[in-house]
Design an enzyme around this catalytic site. Structure first.
Site, short mmCIF file in Angstrom:
data_model
loop_
_atom_site.label_atom_id
_atom_site.label_comp_id
_atom_site.label_asym_id
_atom_site.label_seq_id
_atom_site.Cartn_x
_atom_site.Cartn_y
_atom_site.Cartn_z
N HIS A 183 -5.64 -3.10 -2.73
CA HIS A 183 -5.30 -2.19 -3.83
C HIS A 183 -5.23 -2.90 -5.18
O HIS A 183 -4.78 -2.33 -6.16
CB HIS A 183 -3.96 -1.49 -3.55
CG HIS A 183 -3.96 -0.70 -2.29
ND1 HIS A 183 -4.50 0.57 -2.20
CD2 HIS A 183 -3.54 -1.01 -1.04
CE1 HIS A 183 -4.38 1.01 -0.97
NE2 HIS A 183 -3.80 0.07 -0.23
N SER A 194 0.79 -1.23 0.00
CA SER A 194 0.00 0.00 0.00
C SER A 194 0.82 1.28 0.00
O SER A 194 0.32 2.32 -0.40
CB SER A 194 -0.97 0.00 1.17
OG SER A 194 -0.31 -0.34 2.36
N LYS A 249 -11.83 0.84 -1.62
CA LYS A 249 -10.86 1.51 -2.49
C LYS A 249 -11.42 1.62 -3.91
O LYS A 249 -12.29 2.45 -4.13
CB LYS A 249 -9.52 0.82 -2.34
CG LYS A 249 -8.94 1.27 -0.99
CD LYS A 249 -7.88 0.46 -0.37
CE LYS A 249 -7.60 1.04 1.02
NZ LYS A 249 -6.84 0.17 1.88
C1 LIG Z 1 -6.86 -0.12 3.30
C2 LIG Z 1 -6.30 -1.46 3.53
C3 LIG Z 1 -6.93 -2.35 4.41
C4 LIG Z 1 -8.11 -1.96 5.25
O1 LIG Z 1 -9.26 -1.81 4.50
P1 LIG Z 1 -10.45 -0.86 5.03
O2 LIG Z 1 -11.62 -1.35 4.29
O3 LIG Z 1 -10.05 0.52 4.68
O4 LIG Z 1 -10.55 -1.08 6.50
C5 LIG Z 1 -6.42 -3.62 4.52
N1 LIG Z 1 -5.31 -3.99 3.83
C6 LIG Z 1 -4.67 -3.15 3.01
C7 LIG Z 1 -3.46 -3.62 2.28
C8 LIG Z 1 -5.13 -1.86 2.85
O5 LIG Z 1 -4.48 -1.01 2.05
#
Ligand SMILES: *Cc1c(COP(=O)(O)O)cnc(C)c1O
Length: 389
Positions: free
Chosen positions: A202, A174, A233
Site C-alpha cells: 500500500h 492494510s 494496488k
Molecule cells: C494485498 C497485499 C498483499 C498481497 O498482494 P497481492 O498482489 O494482492 O497478492 C501482500 N501484502 C499486503 C500488505 C497487502 O495488502
C-alpha cells in the site's frame, strides 16, 4: 461444513461475493445499480487509465493472453525483464524479480531466505501472506505488539543465538492505514545485526513525494535490505515483486518455489505495470489528486469514527495514506451500516473477524484519485446520517 457455515451466519461473519457487472474505477455497477466505489486499492485510478489499457491490449496481441510456461522454462518474456528493470530503478535497487501475485512473493521471499537456524520477527498486524510465509518457513517466528519498538528490541536482544534475524513489517498496515516506524526499525536492525524487509503493497505509488514508498517518506533511501511490493494496488495490474541486491535476487530466483513452479505473469499484466510506472513518473497529478481527496475526507472520517468508538478512529498515519478505517465494533452493526450505505449508492464493504480482531469490525474506507468532490461530499453526508453518536 453446513454447521460451521450456519455458525458463521449467526455470528454475522458469513462471507459472500458481490458481483460487479461493470466498473470504470470510480463507480461499480451491482444488480444494475451504480455505486461509488470506496473500497478498492486502485489508489491512482491506473487500472482504468487509457494508456495502461492500451499498452496491456497491445502486449496481449503481440505475446498472447498467457505466458505459456514458468519463467525458467519458456515463459521469460522481454516484458518481464523490462518490468523488473523498471521496478529496480523505481525502488533504487540493483535488481528486482516479479511473481504472479504479492501473496506468492511473500511466500517465496521469506521461505527461501530463512530456515531452522533463523528467526523471523514480525509486527502483530502484518498481512496474512507474511504470516503464512512464516508458517511455511522453518524459522522461529516471533511477534511483537503493533509498532512496539521496545518489544522488538527485547526480542532482538535475546535472539543472538540465531544465524539470521529477519525483521518484516508492512510499510502501510492494510486495515489501519498507519505507517511502520521505519527509522527505529532500521536503527535496531543495525544495532542487532539483523536483516530488514518491508511489504510495500500500500506504499508503492502512494507514499513519499514521488510515490516511491516508505523509505522516501522517511528520507531513508536504500536503508532496507529487502523490498517487497505488489503490482495489484496503486499500479492497477496484478503481480508481486521483490527488489534488492543482485545477490538477493539471484538467490530468490534459484530458491523460491512460488517463483520456480508457477506460470509467469501474463504479458498484459506486465505491460500494464510498466505503463503504470511510467505514468507515476510522468503524471504526478494522480498522486496530487489522491492527496487532495485524502485531505478533504479526513475530518468526516475522523468524526464518524469518534462517534462510534473509543478506539482511536484514525491512527498516526492519518492524512498520509488512502486507507481510513472507521471502526464500528460489532460485526452485525458494521454489516448493517455497509448495507445502508449500499442503498445510498456507496460501495464500502464491512471488514470483520478473523481479518480484524473481535469487536473491531470496521468499514475500511479507501480513497482514490478518481473520486470527485461530489463523491466525497456524498460519502461524508451518508456517514453523518448513518453513524450517529
Ligand atoms: C494485498 C497485499 C498483499 C498481497 O498482494 P497481492 O498482489 O494482492 O497478492 C501482500 N501484502 C499486503 C500488505 C497487502 O495488502
Amino acid at each position: 461444513m453446513e454447521n460451521e457455515l450456519a455458525e458463521l451466519k449467526v455470528a454475522g461473519l458469513y462471507r459472500t461475493l458481490k458481483t460487479i457487472e461493470k466498473t470504470d474505477g470510480r463507480f461499480v455497477w451491482i444488480n444494475g445499480q451504480r455505486l461509488i466505489n470506496f473500497c478498492s486499492n486502485n489508489y491512482l485510478g491506473l487500472a482504468n487509465h487509457p494508456k495502461v489499457i492500451e499498452t496491456a491490449k497491445s502486449a496481449c496481441e503481440e505475446f498472447g493472453a498467457g505466458a505459456g510456461a514458468s519463467r525458467l522454462v519458456s515463459g521469460n518474456l522481454i516484458l518481464h525483464e523490462k518490468l523488473e528493470a523498471k521496478l529496480a530503478a523505481f525502488k533504487g535497487r540493483e535488481a528486482a524479480l516479479v511473481f504472479p501475485t504479492g501473496f506468492m512473493a511473500n511466500l517465496g521471499i521469506i521461505s527461501s531466505l530463512t530456515d531452522e537456524n533463523d528467526t523471523i520477527i514480525i509486527d502483530r498486524l502484518n498481512h496474512a501472506s507474511i504470516i503464512d510465509a512464516c508458517r511455511l518457513s522453518k524459522a522461529k517466528l516471533q511477534v511483537y505488539p503493533h509498532k512496539d519498538m521496545v518489544a522488538l528490541e527485547k526480542i532482538l536482544k535475546r535472539s543472538g543465538k540465531f544465524k539470521k534475524r529477519l525483521i518484516v513489517t508492512d510499510s502501510v498496515f492494510s486495515l489501519d492505514g498507519d505507517l511502520a516506524p521505519l527509522p527505529q526499525i532500521v536503527e535496531l536492525a543495525k544495532k542487532y545485526d539483523s536483516l530488514t524487509m518491508i511489504d510495500e503493497a500500500h506504499a508503492t505509488g502512494v507514499l513519499g513525494v514521488r510515490g516511491l514508498g516508505l523509505e522516501e517518506h522517511y528520507g531513508l533511501p536504500g536503508k532496507v535490505d529487502i523490498i517487497m511490493g505488489t503490482l495489484s494496488k496503486a499500479l492497477g495490474s496484478l503481480g508481486g515483486f521483490v527488489a534488492g541486491s543482485q545477490t538477493l535476487i539471484d538467490y530468490i530466483k534459484n530458491k523460491a518455489r512460488s517463483f520456480i513452479y508457477t506460470t509467469a505473469l501474463p504479458p498484459s499484466a506486465c505491460a500494464a505495470a510498466i505503463a503504470s510506472l511510467e505514468i507515476i513518473e510522468d503524471e504526478p497529478e494522480h498522486l496530487r489528486r489522491l492527496r487532495e481527496n485524502i485531505k478533504t475526507l479526513t475530518p468526516a472520517c475522523r468524526q464518524a469514527g469518534a462517534r462510534r468508538s473509543t478506539i482511536p478512529p484514525l491512527p498516526e498515519g492519518e492524512g498520509k495514506t488512502p486507507i481510513m478505517p472507521i471502526i464500528i465494533g460489532p460485526a452485525e452493526k458494521t454489516l448493517e451500516i455497509s448495507e445502508k450505505l449500499f442503498e445510498r449508492g456507496i460501495f464500502l464493504s464491512a471488514i470483520r473477524p478473523p481479518t480484524v480482531p473481535k469487536g473491531a469490525s470496521r468499514l475500511r474506507l479507501t480513497i482514490n484519485s478518481l473520486h470527485t468532490k461530489e463523491d466525497l461530499k456524498c460519502l461524508a453526508s451518508s456517514l453523518q446520517a448513518l453513524i450517529p453518536a
